[in-house]
Design a protein around this motif. Sequence first.
Motif, PDB file in Angstrom:
ATOM      1  N   GLN A 227      -3.981  -1.851  -0.348  1.00 56.50           N
ATOM      2  CA  GLN A 227      -3.570  -0.571  -0.620  1.00 56.50           C
ATOM      3  C   GLN A 227      -4.355   0.534   0.462  1.00 56.50           C
ATOM      4  O   GLN A 227      -3.576   1.667   0.539  1.00 56.50           O
ATOM      5  N   ILE A 228      -5.347   0.438   0.854  1.00 58.44           N
ATOM      6  CA  ILE A 228      -5.891   1.262   1.783  1.00 58.44           C
ATOM      7  C   ILE A 228      -5.116   1.290   3.097  1.00 58.44           C
ATOM      8  O   ILE A 228      -5.010   2.179   3.866  1.00 58.44           O
ATOM      9  N   TRP A 229      -4.521   0.250   3.620  1.00 61.75           N
ATOM     10  CA  TRP A 229      -3.774   0.138   4.653  1.00 61.75           C
ATOM     11  C   TRP A 229      -2.465   0.865   4.427  1.00 61.75           C
ATOM     12  O   TRP A 229      -1.973   1.425   5.454  1.00 61.75           O
ATOM     13  N   ARG A 230      -1.877   0.775   3.236  1.00 61.00           N
ATOM     14  CA  ARG A 230      -0.594   1.223   3.116  1.00 61.00           C
ATOM     15  C   ARG A 230      -0.573   2.890   2.739  1.00 61.00           C
ATOM     16  O   ARG A 230       0.575   3.400   2.507  1.00 61.00           O
ATOM     17  N   ALA A 231      -1.631   3.075   2.329  1.00 60.52           N
ATOM     18  CA  ALA A 231      -1.955   4.759   1.938  1.00 60.52           C
ATOM     19  C   ALA A 231      -1.209   5.808   2.777  1.00 60.52           C
ATOM     20  O   ALA A 231      -0.623   6.703   2.258  1.00 60.52           O
ATOM     21  N   PRO A 232      -1.292   5.513   4.263  1.00 55.66           N
ATOM     22  CA  PRO A 232      -0.693   6.386   5.013  1.00 55.66           C
ATOM     23  C   PRO A 232       0.880   6.410   4.813  1.00 55.66           C
ATOM     24  O   PRO A 232       1.663   7.368   5.332  1.00 55.66           O
ATOM     25  N   LEU A 233       1.524   5.522   4.285  1.00 55.74           N
ATOM     26  CA  LEU A 233       2.880   5.424   4.317  1.00 55.74           C
ATOM     27  C   LEU A 233       3.297   5.884   2.961  1.00 55.74           C
ATOM     28  O   LEU A 233       4.548   6.234   2.600  1.00 55.74           O
ATOM     29  N   VAL A 234       2.331   6.392   2.138  1.00 53.18           N
ATOM     30  CA  VAL A 234       2.734   6.879   0.639  1.00 53.18           C
ATOM     31  C   VAL A 234       1.773   8.065   0.321  1.00 53.18           C
ATOM     32  O   VAL A 234       0.832   8.123  -0.031  1.00 53.18           O
ATOM     33  N   PRO A 235       2.363   9.269   0.964  1.00 57.94           N
ATOM     34  CA  PRO A 235       1.660  10.476   0.622  1.00 57.94           C
ATOM     35  C   PRO A 235       1.096  10.591  -0.693  1.00 57.94           C
ATOM     36  O   PRO A 235       1.993  10.424  -1.581  1.00 57.94           O
ATOM     37  N   GLY A 236      -0.117  10.925  -0.973  1.00 57.80           N
ATOM     38  CA  GLY A 236      -0.765  11.260  -2.287  1.00 57.80           C
ATOM     39  C   GLY A 236      -1.033   9.989  -3.043  1.00 57.80           C
ATOM     40  O   GLY A 236      -1.778  10.315  -4.068  1.00 57.80           O
ATOM     41  N   LEU A 237      -0.973   8.783  -2.116  1.00 52.47           N
ATOM     42  CA  LEU A 237      -1.419   7.604  -2.770  1.00 52.47           C
ATOM     43  C   LEU A 237      -2.963   7.498  -3.225  1.00 52.47           C
ATOM     44  O   LEU A 237      -3.387   7.299  -4.349  1.00 52.47           O
ATOM     45  N   SER A 238      -3.701   7.978  -2.128  1.00 50.64           N
ATOM     46  CA  SER A 238      -5.060   7.961  -2.239  1.00 50.64           C
ATOM     47  C   SER A 238      -5.715   8.902  -3.241  1.00 50.64           C
ATOM     48  O   SER A 238      -6.583   8.504  -4.327  1.00 50.64           O
ATOM     49  N   ASP A 239      -5.045   9.920  -3.494  1.00 50.98           N
ATOM     50  CA  ASP A 239      -5.486  10.801  -4.547  1.00 50.98           C
ATOM     51  C   ASP A 239      -5.188  10.368  -6.006  1.00 50.98           C
ATOM     52  O   ASP A 239      -6.083  10.697  -6.865  1.00 50.98           O
TER      53      ASP A 239
END
Length: 306
Positions: A227-239
Motif C-alpha cells: 500500500q505505501i508503494w501504491r499510494a502515489p498512484l491513488v490520490p487520497g489513499l494515505s489520508d
Amino acid sequence: MADFGQPFEVRSPASSANLGPGFDSLGLSVPLYTTLRVTPQARTEVVPLGAELEGTPADESNYVYRAMLLSARRAGLTLPPARVEIETEVPLARGLGSSAAALVAGIVAGNILLGKPLGDETLLDVAAREEGHPDNVAPALYGGIVVATLDKLGTHHVRLEPPDHLGVTVLIPDFELSTSKARAVLPTEYSRADAVHALSHSALLAAALATGRLDLLQHAMQDYIHQIWRAPLVPGLSDILEEAHKHGALGAALSGAGPTVLCFHDTRHDTARLHSFLGSVMKRNGLEGRILDLPIDTQGTLVRAL
C-alpha cells in the motif's frame, strides 16, 4: 432438430483482495456480478453486452471464452460450441476483481458445457494458476472471506463465514489503474522487519475475521508490503488509511491493486460520517467516483438452468 443441451446462466461476484497485509492470499466477495448466459448450439458466438464491456472482443479471443477453454484443456476435452452472452456490473481495472469474476465464470461455464468433469478444487486451481494468485478467484468461486495459497502442490484454501455485523464500504474512483502498473511500483526485495510486520499482521487479520474480533481490524489491516508503494498512484489513499477509523471505519485498505478503497464498517452503525469523509477526500484530490455500502456476498459463483 438437433438437441444441443440446456441453456444455463453462471453468475460470479466481484472481489476485494489483500485487505491490507494479506497480499495475494486473502480476499472477500461483494455483490456486483459478472453474468454469462450460455446456449449450446452448432457454432460458437461470443456476445459482450452493456456499456461496461464496450470494446471487448466479440469473438473467441474474449477473455471469458479463453477461460472456458482452460477447463477443456485441464479436462483433456474439446469445448462444445455455444452462444455466450456476457454482462457485468463489475467496473473494469478498479481493483474489484473484474478479471477474476470473468475468469471464474468462464471456467465454471466451460466445465458445465463439458459435463462437469472438474471438481471445485480443480476449478480453483485452474483459476489461481491463470491469475498467478488465488486472492480474487477464491472468493469469486466460493463467496465469503477466503484465505488461500498457491504452490507447487496445488491451491489450498479456508473459507470463512463473514462475522456478524461486518459490512463493506467501497470508494470507486472514476479512473482506471491496471494491475500491471500497480505491481510495477513494488520493490523486488523487502527487509526482515517488513516481512515480520506483514506475516504478523496478516495472521492477526485472518484470526480477527475468523473469530469476529471487529475491534482488531484497524490494527490488523496495517500494511508495508504494497500500500505505501501504491499510494502515489491513488490520490487520497494515505489520508483514508490513516484517518478513516476516526470517521466510523473499522479498518481501511486499498482494494486489490486499486484504485478502489475498501473500508469495513459495523452494520449496526450509520455510515453517513464515513461517506462524508470519503467524499471530502475525493473532492480535495479533484476526483469523482461512487461510494457504496455493500454486504459481503456469501454465495460465490451460482449456476442455474434457463
